[in-house]
Design a protein around this motif. Sequence first.
Motif, PDB file in Angstrom:
ATOM      1  N   TYR A 185       0.814  -1.208   0.000  1.00  0.00           N
ATOM      2  CA  TYR A 185       0.000   0.000   0.000  1.00  0.00           C
ATOM      3  C   TYR A 185       0.852   1.264   0.000  1.00  0.00           C
ATOM      4  N   LYS A 186       2.166   1.085   0.204  1.00  0.00           N
ATOM      5  CA  LYS A 186       3.067   2.239   0.245  1.00  0.00           C
ATOM      6  C   LYS A 186       4.290   1.971  -0.618  1.00  0.00           C
ATOM      7  N   ASN A 187       4.880   3.039  -1.149  1.00  0.00           N
ATOM      8  CA  ASN A 187       6.111   2.886  -1.931  1.00  0.00           C
ATOM      9  C   ASN A 187       7.313   2.849  -0.987  1.00  0.00           C
ATOM     10  N   LYS A 216       9.344   5.027  -0.215  1.00  0.00           N
ATOM     11  CA  LYS A 216       9.464   6.249   0.595  1.00  0.00           C
ATOM     12  C   LYS A 216       8.425   6.299   1.714  1.00  0.00           C
ATOM     13  N   GLY A 217       7.543   5.292   1.754  1.00  0.00           N
ATOM     14  CA  GLY A 217       6.506   5.258   2.771  1.00  0.00           C
ATOM     15  C   GLY A 217       5.258   6.026   2.387  1.00  0.00           C
ATOM     16  N   GLU A 218       5.170   6.454   1.132  1.00  0.00           N
ATOM     17  CA  GLU A 218       4.016   7.214   0.666  1.00  0.00           C
ATOM     18  C   GLU A 218       2.950   6.260   0.133  1.00  0.00           C
ATOM     19  N   SER A 219       1.699   6.614   0.350  1.00  0.00           N
ATOM     20  CA  SER A 219       0.596   5.786  -0.127  1.00  0.00           C
ATOM     21  C   SER A 219       0.617   5.692  -1.651  1.00  0.00           C
ATOM     22  N   ILE A 220       0.354   4.493  -2.157  1.00  0.00           N
ATOM     23  CA  ILE A 220       0.248   4.309  -3.612  1.00  0.00           C
ATOM     24  C   ILE A 220      -1.202   4.124  -4.046  1.00  0.00           C
ATOM     25  N   ASN A 269      -2.823   5.190  -7.305  1.00  0.00           N
ATOM     26  CA  ASN A 269      -1.670   5.370  -8.185  1.00  0.00           C
ATOM     27  C   ASN A 269      -0.922   4.037  -8.311  1.00  0.00           C
TER      28      ASN A 269
END
Length: 92
Positions: A37-39, A41-45, A48
């Motif tokens: 669920y995250k890339n 970098k820890g960002e939500s995907i 996307n």
Amino acid sequence: MGLNYWKQRRKEFRKNTHNRCFICRDNRNLDTHHKRYKNKKGESILFNERHQDLRLLCRTCHFKIHKYNLKEYLTNNIIKRRELRDFLKKLG
């Protein structure tokens, strides 16, 4: 945006994966599984997702992946599809 986006994304993904479970190749009761669920970098995907972030699984295989905590096998591609299928069959 969310629901309409997901419906379209799921439809495209299923078409690209020939509407078959990644593990057992069944074409019934299919779920779209998020490998993550995250890339990095820890960002939500979410909203996307890339093709490689998803797996099409039948409900039976999807249930077993979560029940036996085997999600890392889908994420890291540690073992081949056939080996995973055979392993899940042994689990019942």
